[in-house]
Design a protein around this motif. Structure first.
Motif, mmCIF file in Angstrom:
data_model
loop_
_atom_site.group_PDB
_atom_site.id
_atom_site.type_symbol
_atom_site.label_atom_id
_atom_site.label_comp_id
_atom_site.label_asym_id
_atom_site.label_seq_id
_atom_site.Cartn_x
_atom_site.Cartn_y
_atom_site.Cartn_z
ATOM 1 N N GLY A 153 0.860 -1.170 0.000
ATOM 2 C CA GLY A 153 0.000 0.000 0.000
ATOM 3 C C GLY A 153 0.898 1.223 0.000
ATOM 4 O O GLY A 153 2.120 1.102 -0.070
ATOM 5 N N LYS A 170 -7.718 9.274 -4.199
ATOM 6 C CA LYS A 170 -8.539 8.214 -4.808
ATOM 7 C C LYS A 170 -8.171 8.004 -6.268
ATOM 8 O O LYS A 170 -8.588 7.018 -6.871
ATOM 9 N N PRO A 296 -4.689 2.385 0.118
ATOM 10 C CA PRO A 296 -4.476 1.523 -1.051
ATOM 11 C C PRO A 296 -3.979 2.328 -2.262
ATOM 12 O O PRO A 296 -4.277 3.514 -2.391
ATOM 13 N N PRO A 298 -4.194 3.883 -5.628
ATOM 14 C CA PRO A 298 -5.389 4.204 -6.417
ATOM 15 C C PRO A 298 -5.228 3.860 -7.902
ATOM 16 O O PRO A 298 -4.108 3.704 -8.385
ATOM 17 N N ASN A 304 -9.509 1.155 -5.896
ATOM 18 C CA ASN A 304 -8.261 0.529 -5.486
ATOM 19 C C ASN A 304 -7.683 -0.327 -6.599
ATOM 20 O O ASN A 304 -8.402 -1.145 -7.184
ATOM 21 N N ILE A 368 -6.770 -4.470 1.625
ATOM 22 C CA ILE A 368 -6.086 -4.374 0.327
ATOM 23 C C ILE A 368 -5.945 -5.756 -0.300
ATOM 24 O O ILE A 368 -6.080 -5.935 -1.509
#
Lengths: 421, 322
Positions: A153, A170, A296, A298, A304, A368
């Motif tokens: 991540g 995002k 996470p 993007p 994700n 994730i």
């Protein structure tokens, strides 16, 4: 860090040269308990890990009282030559840990014992992650079992995000903007984008609908020249060359040769790494450990991105004289109790569905890990990624101003040949 | 990895006069040298023969497990010689050797001359200092240099950053020394020269001690400056030593591996030299191509054999004229 590993590798070779050999006397009673069971673990080993494995041995001895377990640590940079020597010289382990990207190479080369029947007889086998197990199979037979895994991540500073009013990114544009804000507000580089981090790069490619290669009619066909992959590589390299939110000092390096240390010291805004990094970063500096967080990776438009499920598996070496005891060791090492102890110590997720982390900070990685993918399951991946380092070198060239189209075309040709050995 | 054995060899051309007298062949000396020869043959010549054989074969893990290797003729050589990447690593190797050997000889000779001029105490102090550089294992030296030239905490960048910007420009704090081949090789050259010049210095010093001081006195009386004295007296008398040192430096610098492997590694193919290229083919991944690696190693060996042959020729010529 890496340099310590090299020194450790040198030490390990010296030790291995003196420590191996000399226990072939008890072969006659095949199937009986061997006097020693040789177990190879990957990595440098730590006192904590040794203590954990001592506990496993004690438990294993309840069933095999006459067998001593002999652990050998093989540092990661030394893995390929060590297994080559094991295959050539017959001085191999009984049980070994394997990097999951290497399992297919081992199967292809005939290094591993077929453990299909043993796995069927192991009740806990049903708890093992199915995707990970698929990577351990070839021609309908099983050659290894998944042990632990880890996903990556983006590590960030919760206090800096709050202070600068940054929301969790995002999209790719959000990520660049966040990095820029940190760079302006905190006078440190916004994000680390080392050129030698394929396991992070693939998330950007997959998140954009691209692929490194796909299997077509039994052969791997490169997809790096497709626009989705090209756009992702351009974005990643552009963090350094175009947006200038990632420093040039990580060109030619991996995440351990700078980004991890700089982030832990508060000299870098964000960088991509896994759950296991927490333990390593605390060793560098505990000062800001409470302010580290993870989100996470993007995709371009939001959501994700799928992540590479890296990790390790356990296998029985084909030349082992004590396959039964070897598999028994695996079942003890990976029973529910030991799997949990290992996950909490190592920071890697267990591949058993019934084991979770105790530390809530690592909870995000469990989320994730619901969206994983695998790099091409080909015996040629080792050469593509480790020996030739095709993608790292292409990314480096693009970061230094070479044409992305040209570099990716070359990389794609390499994928077409190397992935079909 | 410095091999000190040749250093204790007597400079050629100083054969004892009695060596020409024919003697009955005796077994004793051969028995004494036999253990050494056998060990060298087992540990050096046999692997070299194997490399020669493997360079014409396709050898991977399956062959290591005992399957017979497939003969591929000159395919390995065709492949590498037609690959522009091979020529790029070849160029890196040769250019590095030229620069590093020149600097090693130059710095080493200067330090040797300095040691000869210094008083007893100072000379012991300085030679102690250079010996430490020589005694440092290449792995250690490479790690130290990559820390010195590293980012975040690297001493070199820190110093450069402290200097006024008008002099050398700003932004040194985060300078990446290992991003381009030229700067990687600059650091590598400094590291390798630092480690190999002590050997040259000490050898030159040993040679200087054997030059009769009358020659220098005569030169001084004739009004010769240091430059002239060096080229008219020191250099001609020490020429055999310089030749040995030159050839050995060429050989060492052609096969530099450890330092480059640690400093830049496999992720920077643009900075590969022949040794690193051979390593990456043979041992870089779990799918070794030992045949390819052997072929590259053989090419490197051939180049070095040519250099050695030239050297032997020069030495023999020198012996003849005496």
């Amino acid at each position: 860090m890496k340099y310590f590993k090299v020194v450790a590798a040198a030490a390990a070779i010296a030790l291995a040269a003196t420590a191996c050999g000399g226990d072939d006397k008890d072969d006659s009673a095949a199937g009986k308990d061997p006097a020693t069971l040789k177990v190879w673990m990957m990595g440098d080993g730590t006192p904590e890990q040794t203590k954990f494995l001592d506990g496993v041995e004690a438990e294993f001895k309840q069933k095999h009282p006459n067998t001593d377990v002999q652990i050998k640590y093989v540092p990661w940079p030394q893995v390929a030559p060590t297994f080559q020597k094991a295959a050539a010289g017959g001085e191999g382990p009984d049980v070994t840990e394997l990097g999951n990207t290497d399992v297919q190479s081992h199967i292809e080369q005939g290094n591993l014992a077929d453990i299909t029947d043993e796995l069927d007889g192991w009740a806990d086998g049903k708890t093992l992650n199915k995707t990970a197990l698929a990577n351990d199979q070839g021609d309908g037979k099983t050659y290894a079992v998944p042990w632990y895994g880890g996903v990556r991540g983006i590590w960030y500073r919760t206090d800096w995000f709050q202070e600068l009013g940054i929301q969790q990114p995002k999209t790719w544009a959000d990520l660049t903007a966040a990095a820029k804000k940190i760079q302006d507000g905190k006078k440190v580089p916004g994000i680390g984008a080392p050129s030698d981090q394929t396991n992070a790069l693939v998330s950007f490619i997959w998140g954009n609908g691209g692929e490194v290669a796909v299997k077509e009619g039994g052969k791997w066909a490169g997809r790096l020249d497709q626009p989705q992959a090209a756009e992702a590589v351009n974005f990643y390299a552009g963090l350094v060359s175009k947006e200038k939110v990632a420093p040039e000092k990580y060109i030619g390096k991996n995440e351990l040769e700078g980004p991890q240390r700089d982030f832990a010291l508060g000299k870098l805004g964000m960088y991509i790494d896994g759950s296991w990094a927490l333990k390593e970063m605390k060793k560098i500096s505990e000062k800001d450990a409470g302010k580290w967080g993870v989100f996470p990776i993007p995709t371009k438009t939001g959501g994700n991105a799928p992540v590479m499920a890296g990790g390790s598996d356990l296998a029985v070496w084909k030349d082992s004289k004590a396959k039964g005891a070897a598999f028994d060791y695996i079942t003890v090492l990976n029973n529910a109790k030991n799997a949990k102890a290992w996950a909490d110590y190592s920071g890697f997720s267990s591949m058993r569905s019934d084991v979770k982390f105790t530390d809530p900070k690592l909870e995000i990685f469990t989320q994730i890990a619901t969206n994983t993918k695998f790099t091409p399951i080909s015996a040629g991946w080792g050469e593509f990624e480790q020996a030739k380092k095709v993608l790292p070198n292409a990314v480096k060239a693009i970061m230094q101003g070479k044409s992305a189209d040209g570099e990716l075309k070359k990389a794609n040709e390499q994928a077409n040949t190397l992935l079909n050995p | 990895m410095l091999d000190t054995a040749p250093a204790v060899r007597k400079p050629p051309g100083r054969k004892a006069a009695g060596a020409r007298i024919r003697r009955r062949p005796r077994l004793g000396p051969y028995l004494l040298i036999a253990p050494t020869v056998i060990v060298i043959a087992l540990l050096m010549f046999w692997p070299m023969v194997q490399i020669g054989i493997m360079s014409f074969q396709k050898v991977g893990n399956r062959q290591l497990r005992g399957e017979p290797a497939e003969q591929v003729g000159t395919e390995n050589f065709d492949k590498i010689l037609s690959d522009p990447f091979f020529w790029q690593t070849f160029r890196n190797t040769v250019l590095f050797a030229v620069v590093a050997v020149t600097l090693t000889m130059l710095v080493g000779t200067l330090v040797g001359l300095l040691l000869n001029k210094l008083g007893k105490r100072m000379s012991a102090f300085v030679s102690g200092g250079v010996m430490i550089a020589w005694a440092t294992p290449p792995v250690t030296a490479a790690i130290i240099f990559s820390w010195l030239f590293g980012t975040t905490g690297g001493l070199v960048n820190w110093c450069l950053d402290l200097l006024p910007d008008a002099l050398i420009g700003g932004g040194w704090a985060d300078h990446n020394w290992f991003a381009t081949p030229l700067s990687t090789y600059t650091v590598l050259t400094v590291c390798v020269v630092w480690q190999s010049c002590p050997f040259v210095a000490v050898s030159v010093l040993a040679g200087l001690k054997s030059v009769p001081s009358e020659l220098y006195e005569a030169a001084r009386v004739d009004g010769s400056g240091p430059w002239r004295t060096f080229w008219s007296i020191t250099y001609p008398l020490l020429k055999p030593i310089f030749m040995v040192l030159l050839v050995m430096s060429v050989i060492w610098d052609f096969k530099v591996f450890t330092q480059l492997f640690i400093m830049s590694g496999l992720a920077n193919r643009d900075a590969f030299n022949l040794s690193l290229y051979a390593f990456s083919e043979a041992f870089g991944s779990l799918n070794p191509k030992l045949g390819m690696g052997s072929a590259i190693a053989l090419v490197l060996t051939m180049i070095l054999l040519v250099v050695t042959a030239l050297y032997v020729r020069v030495m023999v010529r020198q012996g003849e004229t005496k």
